[in-house]
Design a protein around this motif. Structure first.
Motif, PDB file in Angstrom:
ATOM      1  N   PHE A  14       0.829  -1.203   0.000  1.00  0.00           N
ATOM      2  CA  PHE A  14       0.000   0.000   0.000  1.00  0.00           C
ATOM      3  C   PHE A  14       0.865   1.255   0.000  1.00  0.00           C
ATOM      4  O   PHE A  14       0.568   2.229  -0.700  1.00  0.00           O
ATOM      5  N   GLY A  15       1.935   1.243   0.782  1.00  0.00           N
ATOM      6  CA  GLY A  15       2.845   2.386   0.816  1.00  0.00           C
ATOM      7  C   GLY A  15       3.510   2.628  -0.523  1.00  0.00           C
ATOM      8  O   GLY A  15       3.592   3.764  -0.994  1.00  0.00           O
ATOM      9  N   VAL A  16       3.974   1.566  -1.163  1.00  0.00           N
ATOM     10  CA  VAL A  16       4.597   1.692  -2.493  1.00  0.00           C
ATOM     11  C   VAL A  16       3.566   2.189  -3.499  1.00  0.00           C
ATOM     12  O   VAL A  16       3.848   3.077  -4.309  1.00  0.00           O
ATOM     13  N   TRP A  17       2.365   1.631  -3.454  1.00  0.00           N
ATOM     14  CA  TRP A  17       1.276   2.052  -4.336  1.00  0.00           C
ATOM     15  C   TRP A  17       1.000   3.546  -4.165  1.00  0.00           C
ATOM     16  O   TRP A  17       0.825   4.271  -5.151  1.00  0.00           O
ATOM     17  N   SER A  18       0.979   4.018  -2.938  1.00  0.00           N
ATOM     18  CA  SER A  18       0.730   5.437  -2.678  1.00  0.00           C
ATOM     19  C   SER A  18       1.798   6.311  -3.313  1.00  0.00           C
ATOM     20  O   SER A  18       1.493   7.360  -3.883  1.00  0.00           O
ATOM     21  N   TRP A  19       3.043   5.908  -3.206  1.00  0.00           N
ATOM     22  CA  TRP A  19       4.120   6.678  -3.816  1.00  0.00           C
ATOM     23  C   TRP A  19       3.905   6.771  -5.324  1.00  0.00           C
ATOM     24  O   TRP A  19       3.985   7.849  -5.895  1.00  0.00           O
ATOM     25  N   VAL A  20       3.645   5.645  -5.965  1.00  0.00           N
ATOM     26  CA  VAL A  20       3.492   5.626  -7.423  1.00  0.00           C
ATOM     27  C   VAL A  20       2.287   6.454  -7.849  1.00  0.00           C
ATOM     28  O   VAL A  20       2.385   7.313  -8.733  1.00  0.00           O
ATOM     29  N   ILE A  21       1.147   6.222  -7.236  1.00  0.00           N
ATOM     30  CA  ILE A  21      -0.084   6.888  -7.638  1.00  0.00           C
ATOM     31  C   ILE A  21      -0.032   8.388  -7.381  1.00  0.00           C
ATOM     32  O   ILE A  21      -0.357   9.191  -8.258  1.00  0.00           O
ATOM     33  N   TRP A  22       0.367   8.794  -6.183  1.00  0.00           N
ATOM     34  CA  TRP A  22       0.289  10.214  -5.847  1.00  0.00           C
ATOM     35  C   TRP A  22       1.379  11.037  -6.508  1.00  0.00           C
ATOM     36  O   TRP A  22       1.161  12.201  -6.842  1.00  0.00           O
ATOM     37  N   ILE A  23       2.548  10.476  -6.723  1.00  0.00           N
ATOM     38  CA  ILE A  23       3.581  11.205  -7.464  1.00  0.00           C
ATOM     39  C   ILE A  23       3.128  11.404  -8.908  1.00  0.00           C
ATOM     40  O   ILE A  23       3.267  12.486  -9.473  1.00  0.00           O
ATOM     41  N   THR A  24       2.546  10.358  -9.503  1.00  0.00           N
ATOM     42  CA  THR A  24       2.016  10.469 -10.859  1.00  0.00           C
ATOM     43  C   THR A  24       0.894  11.505 -10.914  1.00  0.00           C
ATOM     44  O   THR A  24       0.821  12.317 -11.844  1.00  0.00           O
ATOM     45  N   PHE A  25       0.032  11.495  -9.913  1.00  0.00           N
ATOM     46  CA  PHE A  25      -1.074  12.447  -9.869  1.00  0.00           C
ATOM     47  C   PHE A  25      -0.570  13.885  -9.819  1.00  0.00           C
ATOM     48  O   PHE A  25      -1.062  14.759 -10.540  1.00  0.00           O
ATOM     49  N   VAL A  26       0.415  14.151  -8.975  1.00  0.00           N
ATOM     50  CA  VAL A  26       0.944  15.513  -8.845  1.00  0.00           C
ATOM     51  C   VAL A  26       1.628  15.945 -10.142  1.00  0.00           C
ATOM     52  O   VAL A  26       1.483  17.100 -10.572  1.00  0.00           O
ATOM     53  N   LYS A  27       2.354  15.035 -10.791  1.00  0.00           N
ATOM     54  CA  LYS A  27       2.971  15.374 -12.082  1.00  0.00           C
ATOM     55  C   LYS A  27       1.898  15.757 -13.096  1.00  0.00           C
ATOM     56  O   LYS A  27       2.052  16.740 -13.829  1.00  0.00           O
ATOM     57  N   ASN A  28       0.829  14.983 -13.151  1.00  0.00           N
ATOM     58  CA  ASN A  28      -0.259  15.280 -14.083  1.00  0.00           C
ATOM     59  C   ASN A  28      -0.981  16.568 -13.711  1.00  0.00           C
ATOM     60  O   ASN A  28      -1.394  17.325 -14.588  1.00  0.00           O
ATOM     61  N   LEU A  29      -1.142  16.817 -12.431  1.00  0.00           N
ATOM     62  CA  LEU A  29      -1.775  18.047 -11.967  1.00  0.00           C
ATOM     63  C   LEU A  29      -0.930  19.250 -12.381  1.00  0.00           C
ATOM     64  O   LEU A  29      -1.454  20.264 -12.834  1.00  0.00           O
ATOM     65  N   TRP A  30       0.379  19.126 -12.237  1.00  0.00           N
ATOM     66  CA  TRP A  30       1.286  20.217 -12.561  1.00  0.00           C
ATOM     67  C   TRP A  30       1.269  20.526 -14.063  1.00  0.00           C
ATOM     68  O   TRP A  30       1.398  21.673 -14.469  1.00  0.00           O
ATOM     69  N   LYS A  31       1.090  19.484 -14.894  1.00  0.00           N
ATOM     70  CA  LYS A  31       1.085  19.657 -16.347  1.00  0.00           C
ATOM     71  C   LYS A  31      -0.332  19.836 -16.904  1.00  0.00           C
ATOM     72  O   LYS A  31      -0.537  19.673 -18.094  1.00  0.00           O
ATOM     73  N   ASP A  32      -1.288  20.171 -16.056  1.00  0.00           N
ATOM     74  CA  ASP A  32      -2.691  20.270 -16.465  1.00  0.00           C
ATOM     75  C   ASP A  32      -2.854  21.179 -17.679  1.00  0.00           C
ATOM     76  O   ASP A  32      -2.470  22.335 -17.653  1.00  0.00           O
ATOM     77  N   GLY A  33      -3.429  20.616 -18.731  1.00  0.00           N
ATOM     78  CA  GLY A  33      -3.683  21.390 -19.941  1.00  0.00           C
ATOM     79  C   GLY A  33      -5.153  21.736 -20.103  1.00  0.00           C
ATOM     80  O   GLY A  33      -5.536  22.434 -21.026  1.00  0.00           O
ATOM     81  N   GLY A  34      -5.992  21.237 -19.217  1.00  0.00           N
ATOM     82  CA  GLY A  34      -7.427  21.453 -19.341  1.00  0.00           C
ATOM     83  C   GLY A  34      -7.917  22.742 -18.709  1.00  0.00           C
ATOM     84  O   GLY A  34      -9.089  23.088 -18.830  1.00  0.00           O
ATOM     85  N   GLY A  35      -7.071  23.469 -18.023  1.00  0.00           N
ATOM     86  CA  GLY A  35      -7.465  24.733 -17.442  1.00  0.00           C
ATOM     87  C   GLY A  35      -8.080  24.643 -16.057  1.00  0.00           C
ATOM     88  O   GLY A  35      -8.570  25.639 -15.540  1.00  0.00           O
ATOM     89  N   LEU A  36      -8.072  23.463 -15.448  1.00  0.00           N
ATOM     90  CA  LEU A  36      -8.631  23.353 -14.105  1.00  0.00           C
ATOM     91  C   LEU A  36      -7.639  23.777 -13.029  1.00  0.00           C
ATOM     92  O   LEU A  36      -8.003  24.449 -12.072  1.00  0.00           O
TER      93      LEU A  36
END
Length: 80
Positions: A14-36
């Motif tokens: 679960f800890g490893v999963w959290s690292w993978v998922i949330w780091i990926t999420f923040v990268k995608n949030l930072w590169k948001d192209g949809g204007g949100l």
């Protein structure tokens, strides 16, 4: 308190999963192209701050849970 082998491995996974998922999420949030996440001027929106806070809290909790799992796995190896 002793954790069983399956519980220890689950918590560690679960800890490893959290690292993978949330780091990926923040990268995608930072590169948001949809204007949100960022307005037209490039400034962060409320959406950005709420989701960044969610990601950081979830990342910290996942790290703590993974650390507990790691300690459980290490303890089981020393008793075997």
């Amino acid at each position: 308190m002793k954790l069983s082998r399956p519980v220890s491995w689950f918590l560690l996974a679960f800890g490893v999963w959290s690292w993978v998922i949330w780091i990926t999420f923040v990268k995608n949030l930072w590169k948001d192209g949809g204007g949100l996440a960022f307005d037209d001027a490039g400034d962060p929106t409320g959406y950005f701050w709420v989701h960044l806070t969610l990601a950081v809290v979830s990342f910290v909790l996942g790290t703590v849970v993974g650390g507990i799992g790691l300690r459980g796995v290490r303890a089981l190896r020393h008793t075997s």
